[in-house]
Design a protein around this motif. Structure first.
Motif, PDB file in Angstrom:
ATOM      1  N   THR A 353       0.842  -1.201   0.000  1.00 33.46           N
ATOM      2  CA  THR A 353       0.000   0.000   0.000  1.00 33.46           C
ATOM      3  C   THR A 353       0.877   1.252   0.000  1.00 33.46           C
ATOM      4  O   THR A 353       1.470   1.594   1.017  1.00 33.46           O
ATOM      5  CB  THR A 353      -0.924   0.005   1.234  1.00 33.46           C
ATOM      6  OG1 THR A 353      -1.600  -1.254   1.334  1.00 33.46           O
ATOM      7  CG2 THR A 353      -1.951   1.115   1.140  1.00 33.46           C
ATOM      8  N   ASN A 354       0.933   1.926  -1.154  1.00 31.09           N
ATOM      9  CA  ASN A 354       1.763   3.124  -1.311  1.00 31.09           C
ATOM     10  C   ASN A 354       0.864   4.366  -1.313  1.00 31.09           C
ATOM     11  O   ASN A 354       0.568   4.945  -2.354  1.00 31.09           O
ATOM     12  CB  ASN A 354       2.568   3.040  -2.611  1.00 31.09           C
ATOM     13  CG  ASN A 354       3.657   4.087  -2.671  1.00 31.09           C
ATOM     14  OD1 ASN A 354       3.642   5.064  -1.926  1.00 31.09           O
ATOM     15  ND2 ASN A 354       4.601   3.891  -3.576  1.00 31.09           N
ATOM     16  N   ILE A 355       0.399   4.763  -0.123  1.00 36.27           N
ATOM     17  CA  ILE A 355      -0.569   5.847  -0.003  1.00 36.27           C
ATOM     18  C   ILE A 355       0.019   7.188  -0.411  1.00 36.27           C
ATOM     19  O   ILE A 355      -0.605   7.961  -1.153  1.00 36.27           O
ATOM     20  CB  ILE A 355      -1.118   5.910   1.439  1.00 36.27           C
ATOM     21  CG1 ILE A 355      -2.023   4.698   1.710  1.00 36.27           C
ATOM     22  CG2 ILE A 355      -1.880   7.207   1.675  1.00 36.27           C
ATOM     23  CD1 ILE A 355      -2.551   4.628   3.128  1.00 36.27           C
ATOM     24  N   SER A 356       1.216   7.487   0.033  1.00 37.66           N
ATOM     25  CA  SER A 356       1.795   8.811  -0.205  1.00 37.66           C
ATOM     26  C   SER A 356       1.944   9.107  -1.700  1.00 37.66           C
ATOM     27  O   SER A 356       1.547  10.174  -2.182  1.00 37.66           O
ATOM     28  CB  SER A 356       3.149   8.927   0.492  1.00 37.66           C
ATOM     29  OG  SER A 356       3.660  10.240   0.363  1.00 37.66           O
ATOM     30  N   GLU A 357       2.500   8.170  -2.446  1.00 37.56           N
ATOM     31  CA  GLU A 357       2.686   8.404  -3.882  1.00 37.56           C
ATOM     32  C   GLU A 357       1.348   8.477  -4.609  1.00 37.56           C
ATOM     33  O   GLU A 357       1.197   9.248  -5.568  1.00 37.56           O
ATOM     34  CB  GLU A 357       3.554   7.294  -4.495  1.00 37.56           C
ATOM     35  CG  GLU A 357       3.913   7.559  -5.963  1.00 37.56           C
ATOM     36  CD  GLU A 357       4.763   6.458  -6.569  1.00 37.56           C
ATOM     37  OE1 GLU A 357       4.774   6.358  -7.819  1.00 37.56           O
ATOM     38  OE2 GLU A 357       5.396   5.689  -5.810  1.00 37.56           O
ATOM     39  N   ALA A 358       0.360   7.692  -4.156  1.00 38.76           N
ATOM     40  CA  ALA A 358      -0.966   7.724  -4.785  1.00 38.76           C
ATOM     41  C   ALA A 358      -1.610   9.102  -4.634  1.00 38.76           C
ATOM     42  O   ALA A 358      -2.153   9.660  -5.600  1.00 38.76           O
ATOM     43  CB  ALA A 358      -1.855   6.647  -4.182  1.00 38.76           C
ATOM     44  N   ILE A 359      -1.550   9.672  -3.432  1.00 37.40           N
ATOM     45  CA  ILE A 359      -2.131  10.996  -3.200  1.00 37.40           C
ATOM     46  C   ILE A 359      -1.370  12.052  -3.996  1.00 37.40           C
ATOM     47  O   ILE A 359      -1.970  12.949  -4.615  1.00 37.40           O
ATOM     48  CB  ILE A 359      -2.126  11.337  -1.699  1.00 37.40           C
ATOM     49  CG1 ILE A 359      -3.011  10.346  -0.921  1.00 37.40           C
ATOM     50  CG2 ILE A 359      -2.594  12.766  -1.470  1.00 37.40           C
ATOM     51  CD1 ILE A 359      -4.473  10.385  -1.291  1.00 37.40           C
ATOM     52  N   ASP A 360      -0.049  11.958  -4.014  1.00 42.90           N
ATOM     53  CA  ASP A 360       0.776  12.925  -4.749  1.00 42.90           C
ATOM     54  C   ASP A 360       0.460  12.872  -6.251  1.00 42.90           C
ATOM     55  O   ASP A 360       0.348  13.910  -6.921  1.00 42.90           O
ATOM     56  CB  ASP A 360       2.252  12.636  -4.506  1.00 42.90           C
ATOM     57  CG  ASP A 360       3.144  13.704  -5.096  1.00 42.90           C
ATOM     58  OD1 ASP A 360       3.130  14.839  -4.579  1.00 42.90           O
ATOM     59  OD2 ASP A 360       3.859  13.415  -6.084  1.00 42.90           O
ATOM     60  N   THR A 361       0.279  11.663  -6.788  1.00 47.50           N
ATOM     61  CA  THR A 361      -0.054  11.502  -8.203  1.00 47.50           C
ATOM     62  C   THR A 361      -1.412  12.123  -8.515  1.00 47.50           C
ATOM     63  O   THR A 361      -1.598  12.814  -9.530  1.00 47.50           O
ATOM     64  CB  THR A 361      -0.058  10.012  -8.586  1.00 47.50           C
ATOM     65  OG1 THR A 361       1.240   9.465  -8.355  1.00 47.50           O
ATOM     66  CG2 THR A 361      -0.436   9.824 -10.050  1.00 47.50           C
ATOM     67  N   ALA A 362      -2.375  11.891  -7.642  1.00 48.65           N
ATOM     68  CA  ALA A 362      -3.715  12.445  -7.845  1.00 48.65           C
ATOM     69  C   ALA A 362      -3.696  13.973  -7.809  1.00 48.65           C
ATOM     70  O   ALA A 362      -4.308  14.632  -8.663  1.00 48.65           O
ATOM     71  CB  ALA A 362      -4.668  11.907  -6.780  1.00 48.65           C
ATOM     72  N   MET A 363      -2.991  14.537  -6.853  1.00 50.11           N
ATOM     73  CA  MET A 363      -2.906  16.000  -6.747  1.00 50.11           C
ATOM     74  C   MET A 363      -2.298  16.602  -8.012  1.00 50.11           C
ATOM     75  O   MET A 363      -2.700  17.677  -8.465  1.00 50.11           O
ATOM     76  CB  MET A 363      -2.072  16.393  -5.530  1.00 50.11           C
ATOM     77  CG  MET A 363      -2.701  16.072  -4.187  1.00 50.11           C
ATOM     78  SD  MET A 363      -4.113  17.124  -3.825  1.00 50.11           S
ATOM     79  CE  MET A 363      -4.429  16.644  -2.111  1.00 50.11           C
ATOM     80  N   GLY A 364      -1.330  15.902  -8.597  1.00 45.19           N
ATOM     81  CA  GLY A 364      -0.649  16.420  -9.777  1.00 45.19           C
ATOM     82  C   GLY A 364      -1.488  16.449 -11.035  1.00 45.19           C
ATOM     83  O   GLY A 364      -1.100  17.069 -12.035  1.00 45.19           O
TER      84      GLY A 364
END
Length: 607
Positions: A353-364
């Motif tokens: 579960t890679n939550i941090s990168e998932a949120i960062d990708t969505a924000m971008g």
């Protein structure tokens, strides 16, 4: 079991607009020394209130039960507030009229005091100053419930542009047992569009029949109501409805206000802003349990299918790696939705579960512009890949959120990191919900998406002209959605007439609406005292959020404890204890004990 039937019919007209409607009826045992509480209870309590242009017709259906070892003689008391006029009242027992007598306040006071002395029970002291309708004694048989039906008509109180529907439920606290079924239904129809509908006392289900008619329902089982029922509504032909209630206690420097902002139900799709939505879906290995993955896919199909044609979207599936279905945001047309659904159907649970990168990708994925942006985040676990530190993940999400996107999250199952999910939505101006294992996921996803489905006004701001306000909550107002409303509370230093303004982007352009309003200089009654307590609830919530985001300090905890003691609000830092020396109905005693418990707990908290 056959119900013995008692029918009580009353036609009532309120003379004073500032008075409450009649108090709920109760029974009192006739036998000297028999306590008011103890041997009887209310089996059910059903209320139907029909409001037409501020006139309320009330129909009450109750059943009383005798739990004693023998039949008892009881009389039915109907307290009547000052200013109420009764045209007629009759009571039928098994089809025969039971005589009753109307008593003025002076004579009623003597009877109340007499009952208190005989019963050695202060229960009726709260009705001193009230009038009274008192029936002749009648038998309440053991094991044979008696049904009481009451009807009356009254004029609802109006406070500037808000109409109050009031019904007293608090006499149910005298029941020896919990009431099996309590239901209050309010059918409101007005001559203008109904915008705001709000209850400071109860959680309600609100259904709109049309722009000028709403159906409000409060329904609980196995409960002992001890709070009077209040609903406020505003009827006005406005695009955006807004109103204010205020309360300024005597002897206090500041007043307290409550603002309600609601869209007119007639605005419809033409005024709904086109939005950008990014769905972030966890498909790590743990999502295979309890059919979570299949439920999530079905729920997201429904979300994508309900998007507007002018909306844009993308989907970010993630496990230990992070993907995006499209390189950028795309139009929510049939072709793109079908392609997204096809990718979702082929996803299988696997990996970490890679939550941090998932949120960062969505924000971008979001772009500069006037469209409101939202993230719908579904996860069932804790970060196991990439950045795992909570504080670092929160900080990174705030840094990446350059376009002021609102993040809405759904935590699935018992393994989810609740604290991290809550912190993410707090830091990014959203909301969260959680679903238990085996609980239907589709309903929760649908409810969460409905919060953001139809934005009507974005970048909302509220002002009071030249009147200075402080400690307003929420600190940053959410967007205003179709069928929803914004509730804002705060304090003010100086009262007076003012202009309430609501501004924001509506229909693609910046607009401001003004409303004549008054913030009271001092309150003559406690009618709006709930506004002060509601402010305290929101203030405590803000402080607890600060503790969760930034850690605990003695100063913040001390203020939480102080507010908790003052207003009787439960928090993680206070507890309220009742023992055999304090009756559960004795609120003052409970508050004193709660305050002492809070002091003890506060002394255990270090900075």
């Amino acid at each position: 079991m056959r119900l013995k039937t008692i029918v009580l019919a009353a036609a009532l007209a309120m003379l004073g607009m500032g008075q409450a409607v009649l108090a709920d009826g109760m029974i009192v045992p006739v036998r000297p020394g028999a306590p008011i509480r103890g041997d009887w209870s209310v089996k059910y309590h059903h209320v139907k209130i029909t409001v037409r242009d501020q006139v309320a017709s009330v129909h009450i259906d109750q059943a009383f039960e005798n739990h004693g070892r023998r039949d008892m003689e009881v009389e039915y008391l109907f307290p009547i507030p000052p200013g109420a006029a009764i045209d007629s009242m009759t009571m039928l027992v098994d089809g025969k009229e039971l005589p009753g007598k109307m008593l003025e306040a002076k004579e009623a006071r003597r009877i109340y005091e007499s009952i208190v002395r005989k019963k050695k029970d202060p229960a009726l002291l709260e009705y001193m100053g009230y009038g009274l309708y008192r029936t002749r004694a009648f038998p309440l048989q053991r094991g044979r419930p008696a049904s009481v039906v009451v009807t009356y008509t009254t004029v609802c109180r109006k406070d500037y542009d808000l109409v109050e529907v009031f019904y007293p439920l608090n006499t149910e606290k005298y029941s020896a047992k919990k009431v099996k079924d309590v239901k209050v239904t309010v059918d409101i129809k007005a001559k203008a569009d109904i915008t705001a509908v709000y209850s400071p006392t109860h959680d309600l289900e609100v259904k709109r029949k049309d722009p000028r008619r709403v159906l409000v329902t409060y329904h609980v089982k196995d409960a002992l109501p001890d709070t009077d029922f209040q609903v406020y509504y505003k009827a006005a032909d406005e695009k955006i409805g807004a109103t204010v209630l205020s309360h300024r206690p005597k002897g206090k420097d500041d007043g307290y206000f409550l603002v309600l902002v609601s869209p007119n139900p007639k605005l419809g799709a033409a005024h709904v802003a086109s939005k950008d939505l990014v769905i972030v879906l966890d498909h790590s290995g743990s999502m295979a349990q309890h059919e979570k993955m299949s439920q999530a896919k079905e729920a997201l199909r429904q979300v994508l299918g309900s998007m507007g044609e002018e909306d844009r979207f993308n989907v970010v599936p993630f496990c230990d790696s992070v993907d995006k279905i499209f390189p950028a945001l795309v139009d929510a047309n049939k072709k793109n939705i079908a392609e997204a659904v096809d990718v979702l159907d082929r996803l299988n649970p696997s990996g970490g579960t890679n939550i941090s990168e998932a949120i960062d990708t969505a924000m971008g994925l979001f772009e500069e512009g006037d469209r409101p942006g939202y993230i719908l985040f579904l996860t069932d676990g804790i970060p196991t890949v990439g950045e795992r530190d909570e504080a670092a993940i929160i900080k990174a999400s705030k840094k990446a959120n350059v376009h002021k996107v609102r993040l809405f999250a759904l935590g699935v199952g018992y393994d989810v990191n609740v604290r991290l999910v809550d912190k993410l939505v707090l830091a990014n101006r959203g909301a969260s919900d959680f679903v238990k294992p085996k609980e239907p996921l589709e309903i929760k996803v649908s409810n969460l998406y409905n919060k953001i489905k139809s934005p009507v006004m974005t970048d909302v701001a509220v002002g009071f002209g030249g009147i200075r306000t402080t400690m307003t909550y929420p600190r940053e107002l959410p967007d205003l959605f179709d069928g929803d409303q914004i509730i804002m509370v705060g304090r003010y230093a100086k009262g007076g007439r003012t202009k309430l303004t609501v501004s924001g982007r509506l229909g693609g352009r910046k607009q401001t609406f003004g409303y004549k309003s008054v913030l009271v200089g001092h309150s003559e009654t406690n009618r709006n005292k709930f506004v002060e307590r509601l402010w305290a609830v929101r203030r405590i919530g803000f402080l607890l959020d600060e503790i969760q985001l930034n850690g605990k300090t003695k100063e913040v905890v001390d203020e939480v404890v102080k507010l908790s003691k003052t207003y009787g609000i439960m928090t993680p830092y206070t507890s309220f204890l009742a023992d055999e020396t304090v009756a559960l109905h004795a609120k003052a005693g409970l508050r004193r004990r709660g305050g002492r418990a809070a002091d003890r707990l506060a002394n255990t908290v270090s900075g």
